[in-house]
Enzyme design. Structure first.
Site, PDB file in Angstrom:
ATOM      1  CD  GLU A 171     -25.794  33.317  -2.260  1.00  0.00           C
ATOM      2  OE1 GLU A 171     -26.766  33.985  -1.881  1.00  0.00           O
ATOM      3  OE2 GLU A 171     -24.823  33.827  -2.838  1.00  0.00           O
ATOM      4  CD  GLU A 287     -21.188  32.540  -7.370  1.00  0.00           C
ATOM      5  OE1 GLU A 287     -21.180  33.699  -6.934  1.00  0.00           O
ATOM      6  OE2 GLU A 287     -22.201  31.823  -7.375  1.00  0.00           O
TER       7      GLU A 287
HETATM    8  C1  XIL Z   1     -24.390  38.686  -9.265  1.00  0.00           C
HETATM    9  C2  XIL Z   1     -24.263  39.167 -10.701  1.00  0.00           C
HETATM   10  O1  XIL Z   1     -22.947  39.034 -11.139  1.00  0.00           O
HETATM   11  C3  XIL Z   1     -24.715  40.613 -10.774  1.00  0.00           C
HETATM   12  O2  XIL Z   1     -24.672  41.079 -12.110  1.00  0.00           O
HETATM   13  C4  XIL Z   1     -26.106  40.741 -10.195  1.00  0.00           C
HETATM   14  O3  XIL Z   1     -26.492  42.088 -10.166  1.00  0.00           O
HETATM   15  C5  XIL Z   1     -26.163  40.166  -8.795  1.00  0.00           C
HETATM   16  O4  XIL Z   1     -25.702  38.836  -8.826  1.00  0.00           O
HETATM   17  N1  XIL Z   1     -23.335  35.203  -5.677  1.00  0.00           N
HETATM   18  C6  XIL Z   1     -23.972  34.567  -6.729  1.00  0.00           C
HETATM   19  C7  XIL Z   1     -24.092  35.245  -8.024  1.00  0.00           C
HETATM   20  O5  XIL Z   1     -24.343  33.382  -6.598  1.00  0.00           O
HETATM   21  O6  XIL Z   1     -25.246  34.861  -8.722  1.00  0.00           O
HETATM   22  C8  XIL Z   1     -24.050  36.756  -7.878  1.00  0.00           C
HETATM   23  O7  XIL Z   1     -24.040  37.331  -9.180  1.00  0.00           O
HETATM   24  C9  XIL Z   1     -22.841  37.178  -7.076  1.00  0.00           C
HETATM   25  C10 XIL Z   1     -22.906  36.577  -5.685  1.00  0.00           C
END
Ligand code: XIL
Length: 380
Positions: A171, A287
């Site tokens: 990000e 994701e």
């Molecule tokens: C999320 C996790 O799944 C949660 O358990 C945590 O509380 C917050 O982070 N983008 C990303 C991930 O790159 O690392 C994030 O994961 C979700 C959004």
């Protein structure tokens, strides 16, 4: 079955060593696909995807696996690649400025290794999930550089040869800051300027030359002005990195989708993937999940809309041969980050049904939608 103690024997870090800490064959091992014994879909999604040349898997955490054997079973069936969801973030293994605690990360590496799964690392540099001590660490250029060097050498070095890929910087783009380059203002950027991104990729490549190195970003897939600005910033960033000879191999499109969103444009997504591919890069979906926020409460309608969204998005993305990996950010509604996110959770307070399996690990229409998308995909 006794669990072999990889932590003590095979994963011991050897400072200065460039040799893989785990056998290279573990990286490429074919996924094992035991049947679910009638409890769910017989042919795992990982096998379907592999038939088209795509690596498919899911994010998971140690806590979730220990809480629910059912989750381990569906992951074993469907995932050919595992991503530790929390354990490789700084907050997951940096209890103190001096210390590293790899207990949870090693657990995940062992879970994948024992099942012949590939692994992705997430994430070496991210402005979130930083431990509390980070704010009082030196924030000047020399201090931040030293911090990044030690972190990336230690973490990427420990699992060298074991990671199919690493999200090196997560990000980095945020047009809201109104910088000409579209970059997000983070402690790393403030201390080191935009060069922190190149630095992180060069360090990761030195520490683990076999891993594919990924720039991971969100908000890239929709036909909105906001997403257009993010796409432009990401393309400019990647173009510059390629011109400077930075070892970057893929763009990760997070793809946190919404079933209620209007106007998905398959042509636009495909065009963007082609632009990234034209830079000599692969594209990963890193994701994927689909919130049902904004949809009425009736479950059949929500499940159908979520399934349609998975299918529409994947059909478009998989039509591009540069798309080589698809990872879901969660497999079952039992565990989802979305209920905690102000942007993804439902306004009526009902738990989201964002994933392929329900809370009792039964496949939903979304499972079949993803299977159909892989069946329809051209091989690469
Ligand atoms: C999320 C996790 O799944 C949660 O358990 C945590 O509380 C917050 O982070 N983008 C990303 C991930 O790159 O690392 C994030 O994961 C979700 C959004």
């Amino acid at each position: 079955m006794p669990v072999p103690d990889l932590t003590a024997r095979k994963l011991v870090q050897r400072p200065g060593s460039r040799k893989p800490a785990l056998p290279r064959r573990a990286l490429l091992a074919a996924p094992l696909l035991p049947l679910l014994g009638g409890a769910g879909p017989a042919a795992g999604l990982g096998a379907l995807a592999a038939g088209k040349g795509v690596l498919f898997g899911t994010a998971l955490t140690r806590m979730e696996l220990e809480g629910s054997p059912g989750l381990g079973r569906i992951a074993e069936t469907d995932a050919a690649v595992i991503v530790p969801g929390l354990e490789l973030k700084w907050s997951g293994h940096r209890p103190s400025p001096e210390g590293f605690d790899f207990g949870d990360a090693d657990f995940m590496v062992r879970f994948a290794g024992e099942r012949g799964k590939a692994l992705r690392g997430h994430a070496l540099v991210w402005h979130e999930a930083l431990p509390p001590w980070f704010a009082s660490a030196p924030q000047d250029a020399a201090g931040m550089r030293a911090l990044l060097e030690r972190h990336i050498r230690t973490v990427a070095g420990r699992y060298a040869g074991r990671m199919q890929s690493w999200d090196v910087v997560n990000e980095p783009v945020e047009p809201w800051y109104r910088r000409a380059d579209g970059l997000r203002e983070t402690p790393f950027l403030r201390a080191l300027g935009p060069g922190y991104i190149d630095l992180a990729f060069r360090l990761a490549h030195e520490a683990d030359p076999a891993a594919r190195l990924v720039l991971n970003e969100y908000g890239l897939e929709m036909p909105t002005e906001d997403n257009a600005a993010r796409r432009a910033a990401v393309l400019a960033l990647l173009r510059g990195m390629r011109a400077r000879g930075v070892p970057v191999h893929a763009l990760g499109i997070q793809a946190h989708l919404s079933a209620a969103a209007r106007g998905f444009d398959a042509g636009l997504l495909r065009g963007f993937i082609r632009e990234v591919a034209a830079l000599g890069l692969e594209v990963y979906v890193t994701e994927l999940d689909v919130t049902d926020r904004g949809l009425p409460p009736e479950i059949p309608a929500r499940d159908a809309a979520v399934a349609r969204c998975y299918r529409t998005f994947l059909e478009a993305a998989l039509a591009e041969p540069a798309l080589r990996l698809v990872v879901l950010w969660g497999l079952s509604d039992r565990y989802t980050w979305m209920n905690d996110s102000p942007h993804a959770r439902r306004e009526d307070g009902l738990p989201v049904r964002a994933h392929l399996y329900d809370g009792n690990f039964r496949p939903k229409p979304a499972w079949h939608a993803v299977a159909d998308a892989f069946r329809a995909a051209p091989p690469r």
